[in-house]
Design a protein around this motif. Structure first.
Motif, PDB file in Angstrom:
ATOM      1  N   GLY A 106       0.826  -1.206   0.000  1.00 13.67           N
ATOM      2  CA  GLY A 106       0.000   0.000   0.000  1.00 13.67           C
ATOM      3  C   GLY A 106       0.862   1.259   0.000  1.00 13.67           C
ATOM      4  O   GLY A 106       0.618   2.180   0.767  1.00 13.67           O
ATOM      5  N   MET A 107       1.859   1.281  -0.874  1.00 14.33           N
ATOM      6  CA  MET A 107       2.828   2.381  -0.901  1.00 14.33           C
ATOM      7  C   MET A 107       2.157   3.731  -1.105  1.00 14.33           C
ATOM      8  O   MET A 107       1.219   3.869  -1.883  1.00 14.33           O
ATOM      9  N   ARG A 108       2.674   4.712  -0.374  1.00 17.11           N
ATOM     10  CA  ARG A 108       2.277   6.109  -0.525  1.00 17.11           C
ATOM     11  C   ARG A 108       3.531   6.956  -0.662  1.00 17.11           C
ATOM     12  O   ARG A 108       4.527   6.723   0.026  1.00 17.11           O
ATOM     13  N   ILE A 109       3.454   7.915  -1.563  1.00 16.40           N
ATOM     14  CA  ILE A 109       4.568   8.823  -1.845  1.00 16.40           C
ATOM     15  C   ILE A 109       4.300  10.158  -1.165  1.00 16.40           C
ATOM     16  O   ILE A 109       3.165  10.643  -1.169  1.00 16.40           O
ATOM     17  N   ASP A 110       5.331  10.766  -0.597  1.00 14.51           N
ATOM     18  CA  ASP A 110       5.246  12.117  -0.046  1.00 14.51           C
ATOM     19  C   ASP A 110       5.577  13.090  -1.170  1.00 14.51           C
ATOM     20  O   ASP A 110       6.739  13.207  -1.566  1.00 14.51           O
ATOM     21  N   PRO A 111       4.582  13.785  -1.733  1.00 16.42           N
ATOM     22  CA  PRO A 111       4.826  14.683  -2.862  1.00 16.42           C
ATOM     23  C   PRO A 111       5.868  15.763  -2.567  1.00 16.42           C
ATOM     24  O   PRO A 111       6.563  16.217  -3.478  1.00 16.42           O
ATOM     25  N   ALA A 112       6.004  16.154  -1.318  1.00 16.88           N
ATOM     26  CA  ALA A 112       6.976  17.198  -0.958  1.00 16.88           C
ATOM     27  C   ALA A 112       8.414  16.718  -1.153  1.00 16.88           C
ATOM     28  O   ALA A 112       9.331  17.542  -1.195  1.00 16.88           O
ATOM     29  N   ARG A 113       8.608  15.408  -1.275  1.00 13.94           N
ATOM     30  CA  ARG A 113       9.966  14.867  -1.417  1.00 13.94           C
ATOM     31  C   ARG A 113      10.251  14.356  -2.832  1.00 13.94           C
ATOM     32  O   ARG A 113      11.207  13.611  -3.041  1.00 13.94           O
ATOM     33  N   THR A 114       9.459  14.789  -3.810  1.00  9.40           N
ATOM     34  CA  THR A 114       9.638  14.292  -5.173  1.00  9.40           C
ATOM     35  C   THR A 114      10.434  15.242  -6.065  1.00  9.40           C
ATOM     36  O   THR A 114      10.703  14.913  -7.223  1.00  9.40           O
ATOM     37  N   GLU A 115      10.810  16.386  -5.556  1.00  6.88           N
ATOM     38  CA  GLU A 115      11.717  17.308  -6.251  1.00  6.88           C
ATOM     39  C   GLU A 115      11.262  17.670  -7.663  1.00  6.88           C
ATOM     40  O   GLU A 115      12.080  17.879  -8.554  1.00  6.88           O
ATOM     41  N   GLY A 116       9.960  17.699  -7.898  1.00  7.12           N
ATOM     42  CA  GLY A 116       9.445  18.082  -9.214  1.00  7.12           C
ATOM     43  C   GLY A 116       9.625  17.016 -10.284  1.00  7.12           C
ATOM     44  O   GLY A 116       9.415  17.288 -11.467  1.00  7.12           O
ATOM     45  N   ALA A 117      10.002  15.819  -9.906  1.00 13.37           N
ATOM     46  CA  ALA A 117      10.251  14.748 -10.875  1.00 13.37           C
ATOM     47  C   ALA A 117       8.946  14.243 -11.478  1.00 13.37           C
ATOM     48  O   ALA A 117       7.897  14.245 -10.834  1.00 13.37           O
ATOM     49  N   HIS A 118       9.036  13.807 -12.726  1.00 13.41           N
ATOM     50  CA  HIS A 118       7.889  13.202 -13.407  1.00 13.41           C
ATOM     51  C   HIS A 118       8.026  11.693 -13.546  1.00 13.41           C
ATOM     52  O   HIS A 118       7.054  11.005 -13.819  1.00 13.41           O
ATOM     53  N   LEU A 119       9.254  11.182 -13.362  1.00 17.99           N
ATOM     54  CA  LEU A 119       9.521   9.757 -13.497  1.00 17.99           C
ATOM     55  C   LEU A 119      10.676   9.413 -12.576  1.00 17.99           C
ATOM     56  O   LEU A 119      11.729  10.052 -12.628  1.00 17.99           O
ATOM     57  N   PHE A 120      10.482   8.403 -11.712  1.00 13.37           N
ATOM     58  CA  PHE A 120      11.541   8.023 -10.788  1.00 13.37           C
ATOM     59  C   PHE A 120      11.227   6.674 -10.159  1.00 13.37           C
ATOM     60  O   PHE A 120      10.128   6.144 -10.296  1.00 13.37           O
ATOM     61  N   ARG A 121      12.226   6.158  -9.452  1.00 13.70           N
ATOM     62  CA  ARG A 121      12.047   4.969  -8.630  1.00 13.70           C
ATOM     63  C   ARG A 121      12.210   5.399  -7.178  1.00 13.70           C
ATOM     64  O   ARG A 121      13.064   6.229  -6.875  1.00 13.70           O
ATOM     65  N   PRO A 122      11.406   4.866  -6.266  1.00  9.93           N
ATOM     66  CA  PRO A 122      11.564   5.228  -4.859  1.00  9.93           C
ATOM     67  C   PRO A 122      12.764   4.508  -4.243  1.00  9.93           C
ATOM     68  O   PRO A 122      12.948   3.303  -4.461  1.00  9.93           O
ATOM     69  N   TRP A 123      13.557   5.247  -3.479  1.00 13.80           N
ATOM     70  CA  TRP A 123      14.711   4.670  -2.809  1.00 13.80           C
ATOM     71  C   TRP A 123      14.265   3.492  -1.954  1.00 13.80           C
ATOM     72  O   TRP A 123      13.284   3.565  -1.220  1.00 13.80           O
ATOM     73  N   GLY A 124      15.010   2.398  -2.057  1.00 10.75           N
ATOM     74  CA  GLY A 124      14.758   1.236  -1.224  1.00 10.75           C
ATOM     75  C   GLY A 124      13.703   0.281  -1.754  1.00 10.75           C
ATOM     76  O   GLY A 124      13.586  -0.842  -1.284  1.00 10.75           O
ATOM     77  N   TRP A 125      12.926   0.717  -2.729  1.00 11.05           N
ATOM     78  CA  TRP A 125      11.881  -0.130  -3.312  1.00 11.05           C
ATOM     79  C   TRP A 125      11.974   0.037  -4.825  1.00 11.05           C
ATOM     80  O   TRP A 125      11.090   0.539  -5.484  1.00 11.05           O
ATOM     81  N   TYR A 126      13.113  -0.419  -5.364  1.00 10.81           N
ATOM     82  CA  TYR A 126      13.559  -0.057  -6.701  1.00 10.81           C
ATOM     83  C   TYR A 126      12.769  -0.661  -7.852  1.00 10.81           C
ATOM     84  O   TYR A 126      12.880  -0.181  -8.972  1.00 10.81           O
TER      85      TYR A 126
END
Length: 188
Positions: A142-162
């Protein structure tokens, strides 16, 4: 700034769809698939091929058996039109299918998983017997992303859950407008 993000996967519900196997070189030797999850630019080393088993309906966005994103040239053209920079497209051959085909290599890894909002997170501990992974995610449900920590990116992999490939809402909408076959989006 985009405040909604989506995990991008492929459509496993597509009836009679094709399945891409692990990448191999021009001699049929397996290629390390994990290199495509490390968020670093890669130098092409010979021809990369993807066997297809079973054959079936072609998807323009597909994950191989190790979650390597393989895309049709239409995806590359879309990213170029949108000016998305944090990606590398590595040319590949897909067995029995004319291209152009590419590995989508996301070049950004961000520490952006919001542990408190996820359904469950577990970390590797010394008791797991993998000292190189202690402190990294062992499971994220049930992963959730913190938008404040996405640095304006449009495409990325989350650290630790590659294995997860994350796209912004803007990129999601552009992919949907393009009418590509294969992409499925799950809000994170």
């Amino acid at each position: 700034m985009t405040s909604r993000f989506y995990e991008l996967t492929d459509d496993m519900t597509q009836p009679e769809r094709w399945h891409l196997r692990s990448p191999v070189d021009e001699h049929g030797q397996k290629i390390d698939p994990w290199q495509f999850t490390e968020g670093r630019r890669l130098e092409p080393q010979g021809v990369i091929r993807f066997p297809v088993r079973p054959e079936g309906v072609v998807l323009e966005f597909t994950l191989d058996s190790f979650a390597t994103p393989v895309v049709h040239g239409r995806v590359v053209q879309l990213f170029e039109r949108l000016g998305i920079q944090d990606v590398q497209f590595l040319p590949v051959e897909v067995e029995g299918h004319a291209g152009p085909w590419f590995i989508l290599n996301a070049l950004r890894i961000l520490r952006c998983i919001d542990d408190a909002r996820c359904a469950e997170v577990r970390y590797f501990t010394p008791q797991d017997g993998q000292p190189e992974k202690v402190g990294e995610y062992k499971n994220v449900r049930g992963m959730r992303i913190d938008p404040a920590r996405t640095e304006g990116a449009h495409l990325f992999r989350p650290w630790g859950w590659y294995l997860s490939l994350i796209v912004s809402e803007d990129l999601k909408r552009a992919l949907e407008r393009e009418g590509l076959t294969g992409p499925v989006f799950t809000e994170v």
